[in-house]
Design a protein around this motif. Structure first.
Motif, PDB file in Angstrom:
ATOM      1  N   ASN A 157       0.737  -1.228  -0.165  1.00  0.00           N
ATOM      2  CA  ASN A 157       0.148  -0.019  -0.218  1.00  0.00           C
ATOM      3  C   ASN A 157       0.888   1.174   0.082  1.00  0.00           C
ATOM      4  OD1 ASN A 157      -2.355  -1.662   0.251  1.00  0.00           O
ATOM      5  ND2 ASN A 157      -2.159  -1.668   2.364  1.00  0.00           N
ATOM      6  N   ASN A 158       0.363   2.396  -0.055  1.00  0.00           N
ATOM      7  CA  ASN A 158       1.037   3.615   0.131  1.00  0.00           C
ATOM      8  C   ASN A 158       2.079   3.920   1.408  1.00  0.00           C
ATOM      9  OD1 ASN A 158      -0.241   5.311   2.258  1.00  0.00           O
ATOM     10  ND2 ASN A 158      -2.030   5.351   0.819  1.00  0.00           N
ATOM     11  N   ALA A 159       2.824   4.539   1.231  1.00  0.00           N
ATOM     12  CA  ALA A 159       3.827   4.790   2.467  1.00  0.00           C
ATOM     13  C   ALA A 159       3.240   5.207   3.787  1.00  0.00           C
ATOM     14  CB  ALA A 159       4.878   5.497   2.126  1.00  0.00           C
ATOM     15  N   GLN A 160       2.238   5.804   3.731  1.00  0.00           N
ATOM     16  CA  GLN A 160       1.740   6.262   4.900  1.00  0.00           C
ATOM     17  C   GLN A 160       0.889   5.164   5.673  1.00  0.00           C
ATOM     18  OE1 GLN A 160       1.617   9.885   6.680  1.00  0.00           O
ATOM     19  NE2 GLN A 160       1.412   8.174   7.967  1.00  0.00           N
ATOM     20  N   ASP A 161       0.343   4.530   4.886  1.00  0.00           N
ATOM     21  CA  ASP A 161      -0.650   3.292   5.503  1.00  0.00           C
ATOM     22  C   ASP A 161       0.365   2.476   6.028  1.00  0.00           C
ATOM     23  OD1 ASP A 161      -2.891   4.462   4.503  1.00  0.00           O
ATOM     24  OD2 ASP A 161      -3.006   3.020   2.711  1.00  0.00           O
ATOM     25  N   ALA A 162       1.462   2.163   5.310  1.00  0.00           N
ATOM     26  CA  ALA A 162       2.512   1.002   5.881  1.00  0.00           C
ATOM     27  C   ALA A 162       3.253   1.663   7.491  1.00  0.00           C
ATOM     28  CB  ALA A 162       3.770   1.141   4.928  1.00  0.00           C
ATOM     29  N   VAL A 163       3.517   3.128   7.322  1.00  0.00           N
ATOM     30  CA  VAL A 163       3.811   3.572   8.644  1.00  0.00           C
ATOM     31  C   VAL A 163       2.705   3.592   9.699  1.00  0.00           C
ATOM     32  CG1 VAL A 163       4.678   5.655   9.757  1.00  0.00           C
ATOM     33  CG2 VAL A 163       5.527   5.084   7.465  1.00  0.00           C
ATOM     34  N   ASN A 164       1.520   4.006   9.194  1.00  0.00           N
ATOM     35  CA  ASN A 164       0.398   3.683  10.146  1.00  0.00           C
ATOM     36  C   ASN A 164       0.364   2.346  10.794  1.00  0.00           C
ATOM     37  OD1 ASN A 164      -0.273   6.315   9.680  1.00  0.00           O
ATOM     38  ND2 ASN A 164      -1.726   5.721   8.354  1.00  0.00           N
ATOM     39  N   GLU A 165       0.738   1.403   9.894  1.00  0.00           N
ATOM     40  CA  GLU A 165       0.309  -0.132  10.626  1.00  0.00           C
ATOM     41  C   GLU A 165       1.537  -0.258  11.328  1.00  0.00           C
ATOM     42  OE1 GLU A 165       0.311  -4.572   8.909  1.00  0.00           O
ATOM     43  OE2 GLU A 165       0.156  -2.928   7.251  1.00  0.00           O
ATOM     44  N   ALA A 166       2.727  -0.018  10.962  1.00  0.00           N
ATOM     45  CA  ALA A 166       3.841  -0.066  11.892  1.00  0.00           C
ATOM     46  C   ALA A 166       3.796   0.561  13.164  1.00  0.00           C
ATOM     47  CB  ALA A 166       5.290   0.432  11.048  1.00  0.00           C
ATOM     48  N   VAL A 167       3.159   1.765  13.350  1.00  0.00           N
ATOM     49  CA  VAL A 167       3.227   2.309  14.460  1.00  0.00           C
ATOM     50  C   VAL A 167       2.191   1.847  15.402  1.00  0.00           C
ATOM     51  CG1 VAL A 167       2.490   4.424  15.782  1.00  0.00           C
ATOM     52  CG2 VAL A 167       4.147   4.403  13.807  1.00  0.00           C
ATOM     53  N   ARG A 168       0.986   1.126  14.746  1.00  0.00           N
ATOM     54  CA  ARG A 168       0.016   0.543  15.547  1.00  0.00           C
ATOM     55  C   ARG A 168       0.586  -0.811  16.040  1.00  0.00           C
ATOM     56  NH1 ARG A 168      -3.333   2.206  11.227  1.00  0.00           N
ATOM     57  NH2 ARG A 168      -3.126   0.273  10.354  1.00  0.00           N
ATOM     58  N   GLU A 169       1.284  -1.521  15.072  1.00  0.00           N
ATOM     59  CA  GLU A 169       1.801  -2.847  15.836  1.00  0.00           C
ATOM     60  C   GLU A 169       2.904  -2.539  16.845  1.00  0.00           C
ATOM     61  OE1 GLU A 169       1.176  -5.883  14.970  1.00  0.00           O
ATOM     62  OE2 GLU A 169       0.280  -6.032  12.763  1.00  0.00           O
ATOM     63  N   ALA A 170       3.608  -1.539  16.793  1.00  0.00           N
ATOM     64  CA  ALA A 170       4.753  -1.394  18.058  1.00  0.00           C
ATOM     65  C   ALA A 170       3.936  -0.861  19.110  1.00  0.00           C
ATOM     66  CB  ALA A 170       5.515  -0.109  17.423  1.00  0.00           C
ATOM     67  N   ALA A 171       2.743  -0.101  18.819  1.00  0.00           N
ATOM     68  CA  ALA A 171       2.220   0.344  20.327  1.00  0.00           C
ATOM     69  C   ALA A 171       1.409  -0.811  20.820  1.00  0.00           C
ATOM     70  CB  ALA A 171       1.120   1.422  19.616  1.00  0.00           C
ATOM     71  N   ASP A 172       1.128  -1.900  20.007  1.00  0.00           N
ATOM     72  CA  ASP A 172       0.341  -3.148  20.774  1.00  0.00           C
ATOM     73  C   ASP A 172       1.384  -3.696  21.692  1.00  0.00           C
ATOM     74  OD1 ASP A 172      -1.911  -2.489  19.620  1.00  0.00           O
ATOM     75  OD2 ASP A 172      -1.682  -3.947  17.925  1.00  0.00           O
ATOM     76  N   MET A 173       2.960  -3.826  21.049  1.00  0.00           N
ATOM     77  CA  MET A 173       3.781  -4.506  21.774  1.00  0.00           C
ATOM     78  C   MET A 173       4.301  -3.566  22.941  1.00  0.00           C
ATOM     79  SD  MET A 173       6.454  -5.837  18.600  1.00  0.00           S
ATOM     80  CE  MET A 173       5.913  -6.460  17.316  1.00  0.00           C
ATOM     81  N   ALA A 174       4.204  -2.375  23.187  1.00  0.00           N
ATOM     82  CA  ALA A 174       4.951  -1.765  23.960  1.00  0.00           C
ATOM     83  C   ALA A 174       3.877  -1.387  25.250  1.00  0.00           C
ATOM     84  CB  ALA A 174       5.249  -0.031  23.297  1.00  0.00           C
ATOM     85  N   GLU A 175       4.565  -1.221  26.462  1.00  0.00           N
ATOM     86  CA  GLU A 175       4.180  -1.292  27.589  1.00  0.00           C
ATOM     87  C   GLU A 175       4.394   0.045  28.166  1.00  0.00           C
ATOM     88  OE1 GLU A 175       3.218  -5.348  29.543  1.00  0.00           O
ATOM     89  OE2 GLU A 175       5.382  -5.010  29.282  1.00  0.00           O
TER      90      GLU A 175
END
Length: 473
Positions: free
Chosen positions: A421-439
């Motif tokens: 997908n476009n770059a912003q969508d990829a970054v959005n997904e990466a940030v959401r995945e990272a936020a789910d991992m973080a505490e």
């Protein structure tokens, strides 16, 4: 090269438009040279072309024509990023025509002393720090080079009472010959840009050109913790002012107790020991306004340069406390649900990412990946095994390579992001995945270890998209 005024009525070829090419073309045109500017991009992608053509400068876009370089050309000034393997450069070398970068030209016309900063990592932060220190001391700095204004443009307006504070790359330095800064600062050297230089030796030689013409009245600021910098110091003719986080120096700026000793961070201080042996405290390491061991090193280097220029210790300490960093260089974006988000998009090679990871005390969820230049990224394995990283989210061309190294390190929290997908969508997904991992108490760190050009036009655009994604969580 000769002084630019010596090329009056002579033919000068400028390769590459961009900011520096335009500035140097205008300079030679005003001095009466017969200037031709060439850029392989099509004319509609060269907005500067019309401005130069209106001045009567010959502008050729769209290719490097075969007859561009000939016996009557007396000088070629190339954009630093243009490799030495293209046909016009090889033709100039065959004909014995001098090839320089804009830095060499600017040096010959600049009235102000130059403070120049180079290194594999940390250049922009250190350059910015030095500029602010000199500004607060009333020393009239002009910040130029890789940041700020084009160096030639800035050099033309600089007066003797200014100080030129210049960030320089190895690409720029490789094309210098007479260039001689008053204060030269080498922060570090790591293996990077080898696709351009061809070898680490050529890369080191290009960096070392910063010191080649210095004399006893000049100052060479060098990282004493790196053997390659010590080797460069051994042949320097300038006064060598070292800095170190690992060693208490007989002369120089260092951290005490050193980073080799197991002491609480709040007990460490930055100090300057002068040539008489007197020790002057600058500030505590924990007082520095931006985090990370690498920024302690940058602070030491900036202090060395500022002290040499005549800035007081109080002013240096004030700036180190108050400065909150440069965009995309370990830039604190936000704190969300107790998690700190840092934008380190400027980490375009593994060494830069490793330094950043090692400098943070919290557990890290790392977002990494980008342009594939052929590396296997195995140099990341030790830091992946160190326990500092809680999870990895990988994207871009190198995502599978980085995940492979993470799994070799025994990491289980490893995710990849679909970049179709476009770059912003990829970054959005990466940030959401990272936020789910973080505490709460963790850090989510964008530190790609790769250039951005597989998905983004620049590392700045990549970092800006990361910031937007974080703010939109």
């Amino acid at each position: 090269m000769k002084h630019p005024r010596s090329y009056r009525n002579e033919q000068v070829v400028i390769l590459g438009l961009a900011r520096s090419g335009v500035a140097v073309a205008k300079l030679f045109h005003e001095l009466g040279a017969k200037v031709t500017v060439n850029d392989k991009k099509e004319r509609n992608l060269c907005p500067e072309a019309d401005e130069l053509a209106a001045l009567g400068i010959s502008v050729i876009c769209g290719s490097h024509p075969s007859g561009l370089i000939h016996e009557d050309v007396k000088l070629v000034v190339k954009n630093p990023g243009i490799p030495y393997t293209i046909e016009p450069i090889e033709r100039a070398q065959e004909l014995g025509i001098e090839i320089v970068t804009e830095v060499e030209v600017a040096y010959h016309v600049c009235k102000a002393p130059m403070i120049c900063i180079t290194g594999s990592n940390g250049k922009t932060t250190t350059t910015t720090w030095i500029g602010i220190m000199l500004e607060k001391a009333g020393l009239k700095p002009i910040v130029a080079g890789n940041i700020g204004r084009a160096l030639t443009e800035a050099a033309l307006v600089a007066e003797a009472d200014n100080h030129m504070v210049v960030e320089l790359s190895s690409f720029q330095l490789k094309g210098t010959y007479d260039f001689k800064p008053r204060i030269a600062c080498l922060l570090n050297i790591y293996e990077t840009h080898l696709d351009y230089h061809g070898s680490i030796d050529d890369y080191i030689e290009s960096k070392a050109k910063l010191f080649a013409n210095q004399g006893a009245d000049d100052t060479a600021v060098l990282n004493w913790d790196q053997p390659v910098c010590r080797q460069i110091a051994s042949s320097a003719k300038a006064n060598v002012l070292p800095f170190s986080i690992q060693e208490e120096l007989e002369y120089g700026v260092f951290v005490t107790p050193t980073f080799k000793e197991s002491v609480p961070a709040e007990d460490r201080h930055i100090v300057y020991r002068d040539k008489k042996g007197s020790v002057h405290r600058i500030l505590g390491v924990k007082e520095i306004g931006i985090p990370g061991t690498m920024n302690v090193e940058n602070a030491l280097a900036a202090s060395c340069a500022a002290l040499t220029a005549g800035v007081s210790i109080d002013t240096i300490a004030q700036v180190l406390r108050e400065f909150r960093g440069v965009e995309h260089r370990l830039e604190h974006v936000a704190t969300k649900d107790g998690v700190d988000y840092y934008n380190n998009s400027k980490a375009t090679n593994p060494a830069a990412s490793i330094k950043t990871i090692e400098s943070l005390e919290q557990k890290i969820v790392l977002i990494a990946g980008g342009l594939d230049r052929g590396s296997d990224y195995m140099e990341l394995l030790p830091v992946f095994q160190s326990g500092r990283i809680k999870g990895i989210v990988a994207l871009g061309q190198t995502k599978d390579k980085i995940c492979h190294v993470a799994r070799l390190a025994g990491m289980s929290l490893v995710k990849t992001v679909d970049t179709a997908n476009n770059a912003q969508d990829a970054v959005n997904e990466a940030v959401r995945e990272a936020a789910d991992m973080a505490e709460a108490g963790d850090v989510v760190l964008l530190s790609p270890a790769c250039a951005s050009w597989d998905m983004f036009p620049s590392y700045e655009e990549r970092g800006s998209m990361f910031r937007q994604s974080v703010h939109n969580l």
